[in-house]
Design an enzyme around this catalytic site. Structure first.
Site, PDB file in Angstrom:
ATOM      1  N   MET A  17       0.855  -1.188   0.000  1.00 51.55           N
ATOM      2  CA  MET A  17       0.000   0.000   0.000  1.00 51.55           C
ATOM      3  C   MET A  17       0.887   1.233   0.000  1.00 51.55           C
ATOM      4  O   MET A  17       1.696   1.427   0.914  1.00 51.55           O
ATOM      5  CB  MET A  17      -0.925   0.018   1.224  1.00 51.55           C
ATOM      6  CG  MET A  17      -1.974  -1.079   1.231  1.00 51.55           C
ATOM      7  SD  MET A  17      -3.017  -1.021   2.715  1.00 51.55           S
ATOM      8  CE  MET A  17      -1.872  -1.724   3.927  1.00 51.55           C
ATOM      9  N   GLN A  70       7.623  -4.539  -4.829  1.00 49.34           N
ATOM     10  CA  GLN A  70       6.673  -4.378  -5.929  1.00 49.34           C
ATOM     11  C   GLN A  70       7.130  -3.272  -6.876  1.00 49.34           C
ATOM     12  O   GLN A  70       7.495  -2.181  -6.437  1.00 49.34           O
ATOM     13  CB  GLN A  70       5.276  -4.047  -5.408  1.00 49.34           C
ATOM     14  CG  GLN A  70       4.247  -4.033  -6.540  1.00 49.34           C
ATOM     15  CD  GLN A  70       2.846  -3.719  -6.076  1.00 49.34           C
ATOM     16  OE1 GLN A  70       2.523  -2.562  -5.812  1.00 49.34           O
ATOM     17  NE2 GLN A  70       2.002  -4.737  -5.967  1.00 49.34           N
ATOM     18  N   CYS A 100      -3.228  -1.736  -9.245  1.00 50.71           N
ATOM     19  CA  CYS A 100      -3.504  -0.401  -8.713  1.00 50.71           C
ATOM     20  C   CYS A 100      -4.482   0.335  -9.627  1.00 50.71           C
ATOM     21  O   CYS A 100      -4.237   0.465 -10.833  1.00 50.71           O
ATOM     22  CB  CYS A 100      -2.211   0.395  -8.583  1.00 50.71           C
ATOM     23  SG  CYS A 100      -2.476   2.058  -7.920  1.00 50.71           S
TER      24      CYS A 100
END
Length: 346
Positions: A17, A70, A100
C-alpha cells in the site's frame, strides 16, 4: 505456502500500500505474524530513484527475508531493468503491480490499466521473469470492468510466463474501492491454474479470512486496509486459522509498547519533521475505535515535537489501562477490552 524456494511460515500476507507499507510498518506487521510483507510500489523508471521518496522505498536495511519488492510500469525493458536493480539492492521476490486503480498510475497505462492489454501483459511478465534469478509474483484485479472480468485469462498468461504466485483483488479496475469485493472470480482462477493464488479485498477479520480461504480454495490471503491501525490482525488471523478461535486480546501494555516502538521507528526512518507528520495518520488509525480516540486525535494532530507525541501516547494508554487489562484493536472480537474486575467492556 511456497513462493519459489521460499516457504512462508503462514499464508497471511500484508498487501503493498503506497504511503503505508513502509519499512517501519512492514517490520511491525512481520513481528505480529504476517507470513510475508510486500513493499510500497516502486516506479520502473530508475531515473527517478534518486528522489527521497524512492530512496526510502528502496531501503530494506535490517529486514528479514524474503524481501518482496513491488514494481510498476508498462514498458517491458524498463520493468526488467527495474527488477534487476531491485535484486541488486536485496530483493528476493519481485512483485509486479497490475492491480492499482489510481489515476496517476493508470494514466501511464500501468497498474490495472494493463489488464485491458493481455498481449502487453505477457511481454512484461516474460521480460521480468527472464531478467532475474528470483521468483516473480503478480498482483491483479478481476478485470478492467465488470463486463470484462478477464482474470482467468490473465492468470493463465501469468502461469505460462513463469509467474510463481498470483494475488487477486476481488474488484475490477472500474470499481476502484467501491462496493464489495467478490470472490467467485478468484475461485474460478484457483481452479484454472496450478500456481498459488492469494485472495485479496475487504478481508477485515480472521473469521472472514477463513471463509474466503474455504470458499475460493486460495492458497493464501492478503490483508491491506484492515491492517491500518490494527497490525494485530495478522497474529489474530493466524491463530484463528490454526485453532478455530480468536487468541486472547493483547494487554494494554503490549499495545502501548508496540505503538510507541512504531512511533520511534517512524521518527528514525523519516527524520523528526516528516516522522511527526506521518505518525499522525497511523495514530488516527490506531485510535479510531478506542474510547477517547477522537479527543486524543484532536490534540495529537497539533503536536510538533517527537517527545510530545510520545508523551501523549503514554498518557492515552495509561487512561485506558485504568479500566482495562486487555485491548483488542480490531472490532471482530466482539469486545475491545476486559475490565480489571473481569467484566467485558464494549
Amino acid at each position: 505456502m511456497r513462493i519459489g524456494p521460499h516457504a512462508l511460515p503462514n499464508p497471511v500476507i500484508l498487501a503493498p500500500m503506497a504511503g503505508v507499507t513502509d519499512r517501519p510498518f512492514r517490520r511491525l506487521c512481520r513481528e505480529l505474524g504476517a507470513g510475508l510483507v510486500v513493499s510500497e510500489m516502486v516506479t520502473s523508471d530508475t531515473r527517478l530513484w534518486q528522489s527521497a521518496k524512492s530512496s526510502r522505498r528502496l531501503d530494506h536495511s535490517g529486514e528479514p527475508g524474503p524481501i518482496s519488492v513491488q514494481i510498476a510500469g508498462a514498458d517491458p525493458l524498463m520493468m526488467a531493468e527495474a527488477a534487476r536493480a531491485n535484486v541488486d539492492l536485496g530483493a528476493e521476490i519481485i512483485d509486479i503491480n497490475m492491480g492499482c486503480p489510481a489515476k496517476k498510475v493508470c494514466k501511464r497505462a500501468a497498474g490495472s490499466a494493463l489488464l485491458s492489454e493481455p498481449e502487453l501483459v505477457a511481454r512484461i511478465l516474460e521480460s521480468v521473469v527472464a531478467a532475474v534469478p528470483v521468483p516473480v509474483t503478480l498482483k491483479i484485479r478481476t478485470g478492467p470492468t465488470r463486463d470484462n472480468r478477464n482474470a482467468v485469462l490473465i492468470a493463465r498468461i501469468a502461469e505460462q510466463s513463469g509467474i510463481q504466485a498470483l494475488a487477486i483483488h476481488g474488484r475490477t479496475r472500474a470499481d476502484r474501492f467501491n462496493g464489495e469485493a467478490e470472490f467467485d472470480t478468484i475461485g474460478e482462477v484457483v481452479r484454472s491454474v496450478e500456481i498459488p493464488v492469494i485472495a485479496n479485498g475487504d478481508i477485515d477479520s480472521p473469521q472472514k479470512a477463513q471463509r474466503i480461504l474455504q470458499s475460493t480454495g486460495a492458497g493464501g490471503i492478503m490483508i491491506g486496509r484492515a491492517a491500518q491501525g490494527n497490525p494485530w490482525i495478522f497474529q489474530d488471523t493466524v491463530h484463528y486459522l490454526e485453532h478455530g478461535r480468536l487468541a486472547p486480546a493483547p494487554s494494554v501494555e503490549e499495545v502501548r509498547a508496540r505503538v510507541l516502538t512504531h512511533l520511534s521507528d517512524l521518527h528514525d526512518f523519516y527524520g523528526t519533521y516528516s516522522g511527526v507528520r506521518i505518525a499522525r495518520k497511523h495514530l488516527g488509525w490506531y485510535t479510531q475505535n478506542l474510547p477517547g480516540g477522537e479527543h486524543f486525535r484532536r490534540g495529537f494532530n497539533n503536536l510538533e515535537k517527537a517527545t510530545d507525541q510520545r508523551r501523549a501516547i503514554e498518557q492515552f494508554f495509561q487512561q485506558i489501562s485504568a479500566s482495562s487489562d486487555r485491548l483488542r484493536i480490531g472490532c471482530y472480537g466482539g469486545v475491545s477490552a476486559r475490565n480489571k474486575d473481569g467484566a467485558l467492556a464494549a
